[in-house]
Each structure stands twice: as structure tokens, then as C-alpha cells.
Design an enzyme around this catalytic site. Structure first.
Site, short mmCIF file in Angstrom:
data_model
loop_
_atom_site.label_atom_id
_atom_site.label_comp_id
_atom_site.label_asym_id
_atom_site.label_seq_id
_atom_site.Cartn_x
_atom_site.Cartn_y
_atom_site.Cartn_z
N ASP A 1 0.84 -1.19 0.00
CA ASP A 1 0.00 0.00 0.00
C ASP A 1 0.87 1.24 0.00
OD1 ASP A 1 0.52 0.77 2.90
OD2 ASP A 1 -0.37 -1.21 3.20
N GLU B 1 22.57 -22.06 -19.14
CA GLU B 1 21.50 -21.29 -18.48
C GLU B 1 22.08 -20.11 -17.71
OE1 GLU B 1 17.90 -24.43 -17.49
OE2 GLU B 1 19.71 -24.49 -16.27
#
Ligand code: GLA
Length: 754
Positions: A543, A623
Site C-alpha cells: 500500500d 542457463e
């Protein structure tokens, strides 16, 4: 009219007009002293639009005593700026209280007002700040005092007008000016009355692992309500809501935003009444809320940040992004590109030792990470969720030599070091609980409910707050910690504090939040060189008030890229992408078991702070090399992603084959367009991604950015020169047979005029 004046008062007509670059907000004091809300929306030159109020007899509606025999003056039929249920307004009120004599009456009438430069601040709670006129920022405050002439209870309505940012904030201070105590039972920080028209409400609901899903529905007769009663703003609804015209889209139509700068219980109501009027109200949830105000006492309500866009939802979001980036968090990190971190939680949970951590940190350098974060499990007897919370001393069995030894070794590798804390909680199996069982929230005579085997400390108590400030600061003051992840992993219940009398138990939910802000002030403001990231069972306490402390917040414990598409999409309506903690994790994903290409995982994590949450030792060399490319790409474009204008190009909820978004630099010279194919088809229609916000007359070099295997594909490496008009009207074609969860990254750069 000087159209850059943010607040004007027209004494003759009794009207107040707030103006921002593109919006206007107007109120009027009536002949009897009631403050009416007249208008909020697209900017207007008028100083008085009170003609919009129909002065008609509304059959059996009440008329306040001042109106005498004038039956056209009914508060229920008039738009109110700050309402109470007295004198005949039966809609959801801004305030409810019980006076010393047991009556519920409050009739607030206009007494005086003040207008001043800059922005008000609130006692004990975060609110937006003005940057002292920096960049020509034009901010003014209006305070209006209303008072009940019988009880002398008064309210001050606070308005902060951010002219250039198109934002208006509201808050309220209640003051007991009478001579007996009052019980405040409801106080809304803002309420707006719309006199006519259909409205849709958009809100962001969810739960753990599935935060901020987007829900849009018509406001129908009665009260449409969202809120939280879990002690924190919460996973289930976010304290941000939108009201918009039913035909409003990303790019067109009117939309109002309401964001509450508060991290506790909240409510947002939209009430459509029988006359077709809609009242929206937002504030602290009135459930189990009752504040005793003795004579002279005040109560400050948290702030609501309001914005209006006449150009759709995309513009509304960009208004919030700009204000939340520029006017909420004083941390120096807001204006900096953030470290690319690797976090230990998903790969190791509670099982690790120094050697494993150092090995991980060493290999993660190959991915390009520059910060290692040790998550849960480093302290007390914390070998599982069942023990140790509250005991913030290092577990030397796992980490001989303590945190500083580990931090030194990580720093020697050339990496920064971060640490996890969950200060608000305690396990019963902890030294803290054994020595202070009264320090947690629990109802006397009843066993407390556990959640994740933990109880919630009673932050309404000063001694608990002081203990936490002291304990956490002691670790941070060692000077070896560059980053803190501040977690909060349960909802509050059993709310009762033995530090307060029975008559004040209705204050505890709110006092908890005030205690939290006090702790964060006491820790964060004294450590300006530490980057703090908020977290709450993933993204459960996301928030505006948390953003005042945390430049970034972990968006969700769900790191599955397709799941993140809806989570990050919903989060983006109010909160800027640079605040969203997002990491690349392993596949199959631990939560959803889904396998998604590494490139897509990386692209989705770039819709945020970007980092890793995996064990690099189990990755292949290829990777790791590919990850290094992603990290490097993110670094190169981190400031465009952090500061650029954000566009939602295609929603993950649409009936399309892809989701897409875009970042454009403020000068419009560079733009990144990202797309993920969310579905597959055979021989189907072509998908064209249409960028937004470009200069239609300019030409842009359009480059597909290739990684790993992409590089062998000609389709990716081809460069084109296209006009803004072509890009926005025709779009960029995605390959027809792209497999599900493929991703595409396009870089547009505006060609300089010769
Ligand atoms: C919460 C957080 C996770 C992790 C764990 C540790 O669930 O969201 O990221 O920190 O706590 O217990």
C-alpha cells in the site's frame, strides 16, 4: 482566473475550488453553513457550479431546523463534503461518534479555513510530501474547519493539491473541543458524492500467491464494499479502488482513483442511492474501531490520494506512478537503479550453512547478481516455521562467527549482503515469548489463534516498539548489511492489549499500525544507506504507506511467470513497476509446477526490480550464461524501466493470445515493448502489438532483442524503421506459431531529426 492557482476561495459565493493541471474539485458553503461537494473531474474555469443541485422537494426527506419551512433543503438529496447521519442524510457517513451524553449527534458547520503553500503532514502516519518547489512543483494546502456548535466537536478537513502531478489528497483531524469525552466510532478520510451517472468499480482482490487480481463491476443500488479486517491492508483486497464510467478503457474515458495511505484495516464503499447519486468513501474500517477522545484530544485519519483521468485507466495509473515515485518515499534508493539480488528462500528454506551460502553467492556472480540476500532461518532456533521468531540473535550452529563473518565473506566476493527480518511476530517456542508472554496480542482468558505457528506482537505497546527498534538497530548498526527484507506473515486476530483499559480496546488495531510506523521510522530513517524491501506472505501488505518506507515490496510468493502476469498487471494500476519485487525462479515452478522458458521468466521479472530466487548450482552453464545476458540487459535499461511511463498494452484477462506492456522514457526517445504469448492457436489471426504514447510523426528504429537461441532466428535480428503512426495504428506482428509462454522484447529508439 489564474489557471495555475491550486486553491481558490470565492468569498462572495462561498465556494472553494481546487485545481490541478487537468482537474478541478469544488465545494460550497450553503446559507446554513453546510459544506457541499459540488464537483470533481475534468478542469473547469467556473468558480461556482452549484446550479447542479436540484432545489426540489424530495417528498418525505428531512429538512434541518435552520431550513425552517423550506422543504427543498434536504441533506440526503444534496452532495456532501463531509457527512454525518444527523439532520437527515441516511447514506454512509464520514463520521459516527457517541457524545458524553450518549447522543450520536454531530452536525459539522463551516467555521473558518486556511490556505498555505506546501503540503500538510500528518501526526504519526506517512503521507505524501512536497519537494519544496523542486522542478517547479506547485503544491498548496487547504484546511477547512467544521464544528458542531452544541458539542464543540470539530473536524479539520485537509486537502493537499499537487498541481502538476494532477493529484489531490485528503485527510481529516477530529478534535474534541467539548468538555466531556466522546467515542469516535467511524471516520472516513475522504468521501465524494457524484450527483448522477452510472459508475463501474475496479478493485484488486486475491489471496496468498494470487495477489491483486483485477475485478470490475457496476456499482448497483445499495453499498458495494471492499475492505480488510485482518489487521493489515492485506492480500484479499488492496486499499486502492477505481470508479469509472462504464465505457472507460485503458485509453479513453473518465476514471477516479482512491488510494489509502494506510497499512491496517480499511474500507472503500460506493453507495448508489434511490436518486441515482453515488457516494464513495474510504478510510479506516469501522469494525472494532472505537477511539476515546477526552476533552482536547485529537484523532488523525490516514490520507487518501485521489486522482482523476479523463484519458482512461492507463493515464490514471501513470498519475499514481509519478506521485508514488516522487512524493512518498524519502529513501535515496528511490532515485537509484537497484541491485540485482539473489535470495536464498526458494532454494534453501531453513536448511543451509555458511559453505552453501558462500558457494551460492560465488556462482550467482556468474548470473550477474550483485547482492546476496539471506532469507529466513539465520537466527535463534529457527529450523522450521515453529520456533525462533522473535530471537534476533544469529544461529551460530548454521553460521559460525555470526552475521558479520558471513557478510564479510560475501563482501569479499564483491557482492552486497542483505538479511531477512520479521520483527512484528513471535513463535511461542522462542526466548522472547518465554520472557514476555504478555507482549503479544491475545484476549485475556482465551488461548490465542496461531497462524503459521506464530503470534503477533502487540505493537500498541511502547515497550514492545522500543525493544524492536533497539534489537533490529543493534544488528543493522554493525554496518555490514546493505539490504533488509522486512516480512510480516500472518493476519491479526485476538486483538486485545493488556497495556490498555477495557474502554480502549477499540483503539488497538489502529495503535498497532501507529506502533509499526514508529518502529519503521526508528529503524529506517536512522539507516539511510540500507535498502529496505517490504514483504508480507508475498505481497499481502502492498500500500501507499508501506511505500513511504520501502522503495520496493515483494509482489508475491508466486514466482511462476504466467501467474505473475495477472499479479503484476493488477499491481500496476496504482503502484509503479520499480516498486515490484520480482525474481526469476526455477522450473518446473515450485508452486504451479509449470515450465516456462527462461527468457519469459526473465522478461516478467524485469517488470519489477529483477533478481533471482534459485540455486544457481543446479543450472547448466548455458542457463547461467543466458541469465548473465538478461542481467546485463536489465542493468542497461534499469532506469528506463524505473522511471519511464508505463503502458498496459494487452491485458492478461483479454481474449487475446498475448499479454503486453511498454516502458517509454520521459523524453519519448526510447521505448521497450514486452509481450508474452499466453495461449496457442493454429492458423489463427495475427497478433499485432500496438505501442502507445509515441510521436506519430517521428520515426523509430525497431529492434527485436535476441537472447540465447533467439540469436539464430532471423526474425529476431531484423531491424526496421517505422513511424510512430505505423507502430501505434498497425502495430508489430508477433510470430504466428509462437508456442505458449514465448516472449518478445522490442526496443524502439526515436530517430533524431537530421
Ligand atoms: C514469506 C515471504 C517469503 C519468505 C518467507 C520466509 O512467505 O513472502 O519470501 O521470506 O516468508 O519465511
Amino acid at each position: 482566473m489564474n489557471d495555475r492557482i491550486p486553491v481558490t476561495y470565492d468569498a462572495e459565493r462561498g465556494t472553494f475550488t481546487l485545481r490541478t493541471a487537468n482537474t478541478a474539485y469544488q465545494m460550497a458553503v450553503t446559507e446554513y453553513g453546510h459544506l457541499l461537494h459540488l464537483y470533481y473531474g475534468e478542469t473547469l474555469p467556473d468558480n461556482d457550479v452549484s446550479y447542479l443541485i436540484p432545489r426540489v422537494i424530495r417528498s418525505h426527506e428531512s429538512n434541518p431546523p435552520e431550513a425552517g419551512t423550506d422543504r427543498t433543503y434536504s441533506l440526503c438529496a444534496y452532495p456532501q463534503e463531509f457527512s454525518s447521519n444527523d439532520a437527515g442524510d441516511y447514506r454512509i457517513p464520514s463520521i459516527e461518534l457517541v457524545n458524553g451524553d450518549g447522543s450520536y449527534a454531530f452536525v459539522g458547520k463551516y467555521v473558518r479555513h486556511r490556505i498555505y503553500d506546501g503540503k500538510y503532514s500528518l501526526d504519526g502516519m506517512p503521507s505524501l510530501f512536497a519537494n519544496d518547489g523542486k522542478d517547479g512543483e506547485n503544491v498548496r494546502t487547504l484546511e477547512i474547519d467544521l464544528e458542531d456548535s452544541v458539542t464543540h466537536v470539530g473536524v479539520t478537513l485537509l486537502y493537499g493539491v499537487f498541481f502538476d502531478k494532477d493529484v489531490i489528497t485528503r485527510s481529516v483531524i477530529v478534535r474534541n473541543g467539548g468538555d466531556s469525552g466522546i467515542r469516535l466510532q467511524r471516520i472516513m478520510s475522504a468521501s465524494i458524492d457524484f450527483t448522477a451517472g452510472d459508475l463501474d468499480m475496479i478493485e484488486f482482490f486475491g489471496h496468498h500467491y494470487v495477489e491483486r487480481q483485477t475485478d470490475r463491476k457496476r456499482v448497483t443500488h445499495g453499498i458495494s464494499e471492499i475492505g480488510s479486517f485482518r489487521g493489515s491492508s492485506g492480500h484479499f483486497h488492496n486499499p486502492f479502488a477505481i470508479l469509472c464510467d462504464p465505457d472507460t478503457t485503458e485509453e479513453r474515458g473518465g476514471a477516479y482513483g482512491f488510494a489509502l495511505m494506510y497499512s491496517g484495516n480499511f474500507v472503500f464503499d460506493a453507495e448508489l442511492d434511490g436518486y441515482g447519486q453515488t457516494r464513495a468513501a474510504m478510510g479506516i474500517h469501522p469494525k472494532q474501531f472505537e477511539f476515546l477522545l477526552e476533552p482536547g484530544d485529537t484523532f488523525t485519519a490516514p490520507e487518501v490520494v485521489m486522482a482523476y483521468s479523463g484519458e482512461g485507466l492507463g493515464k490514471l495509473s501513470r498519475i499514481y506512478h509519478d506521485i508514488f515515485r516522487g512524493n512518498v518515499c524519502p529513501s535515496k534508493f528511490v532515485g537509484q537503479d537497484r541491485p540485482v539480488l539473489i535470495n536464498s528462500w526458494e532454494p534453501f528454506r531453513f536448511t543451509f550453512d555458511t559453505q552453501k551460502l558462500l558457494e551460492t553467492a560465488r556462482i550467482s556472480k556468474e548470473l550477474g547478481a550483485d547482492m546476496f540476500v539471506l532469507d529466513d532461518g539465520w537466527f535463534g532456533d529457527r529450523d522450521s516455521e515453529r520456533a525462533g521468531l522473535g530471537d534476533w540473535t544469529v544461529n551460530e550452529k548454521k553460521l559460525p562467527g555470526g552475521i558479520n563473518t558471513l557478510a564479510d565473506s560475501i563482501h569479499e566476493l564483491g557482492m552486497k549482503f542483505g538479511l531477512w527480518f520479521e520483527p512484528e511476530m513471535v513463535n511461542e517456542d522462542s526466548d522472547l515469548y518465554r520472557s514476555h508472554p504478555d507482549w503479544c496480542l491475545r484476549v485475556p482468558g482465551r488461548a490465542p489463534s496461531r497462524s503459521r505457528h506464530q503470534l503477533c506482537l502487540d505493537l500498541s505497546r511502547d515497550d514492545v516498539c522500543d525493544h524492536l527498534i533497539r534489537t533490529v538497530n543493534a544488528i543493522l548498526d554493525s554496518g555490514k548489511i546493505d539490504y533488509v527484507k522486512w516480512d510480516y506473515n500472518r493476519y491479526v486476530c485476538d486483538v486485545y492489549s493488556t497495556a490498555y483499559p477495557p474502554s480502549r480496546q477499540g483503539e488497538i488495531y489502529h495503535r498497532y499500525i501507529l506502533g509499526l510506523y514508529k518502529i519503521l521510522d526508528g529503524i529506517i530513517s536512522t539507516h539511510p544507506d540500507i535498502l529496505f524491501e517490504g514483504c508480507s506472505g508475498g505481497g499481502g501488505r502492498y500500500d501507499g504507506a508501506m511505500l513511504a518506507y520501502f522503495p520496493q515490496i515483494w509482489c508475491s510468493d508466486n514466482t511462476d511467470a504466467p501467474a505473475r502476469l495477472t499479479i503484476q498487471y493488477g499491481t500496476s494500476f496504482a503502484y509503479p513497476v520499480c516498486t515490484m519485487g520480482a525474481h526469476v525462479s526455477v522450473c518446473p515452478n515450485k508452486r504451479t509446477k509449470r515450465t516456462v522458458p527462461l527468457k519469459t521468466r526473465a522478461l516478467v521479472a524485469m517488470h519489477g526490480t529483477f533478481g533471482y530466487e534459485l540455486d544457481p548450482a543446479v543450472m547448466t552453464k548455458e542457463e547461467r550464461e543466458e541469465c548473465a545476458e538478461y542481467t546485463q540487459f536489465f542493468r542497461e535499461h534499469a532506469s528506463l524501466i524505473r522511471t519511464g511511463d508505463y503502458y498496459r498494452l494487452a491485458s492478461p484477462y483479454d481474449d487475446r493470445l498475448y499479454t503486453a506492456w511498454q516502458f517509454t522514457s520521459k523524453d519519448g526517445d526510447e521505448s521497450l515493448v514486452c509481450a508474452v504469448t499466453t495461449d496457442v492457436s493454429t492458423n489463427d489471426k495475427v497478433s499485432y502489438v500496438k505501442p502507445r504514447g509515441l510521436d506519430k510523426n517521428a520515426f523509430y528504429t525497431v529492434r527485436h532483442i535476441a537472447f540465447g537461441n533467439d540469436k539464430n532466428d532471423k526474425e529476431y535480428t531484423e531491424e526496421r524503421l517505422l513511424s510512430g503512426a505505423a507502430l501505434m495504428n498497425i502495430g508489430i506482428m508477433l510470430p504466428l506459431s509462437a508456442p505458449q509462454y514465448s516472449s518478445f522484447l522490442l526496443f524502439l529508439s526515436r530517430k533524431k531529426k537530421a
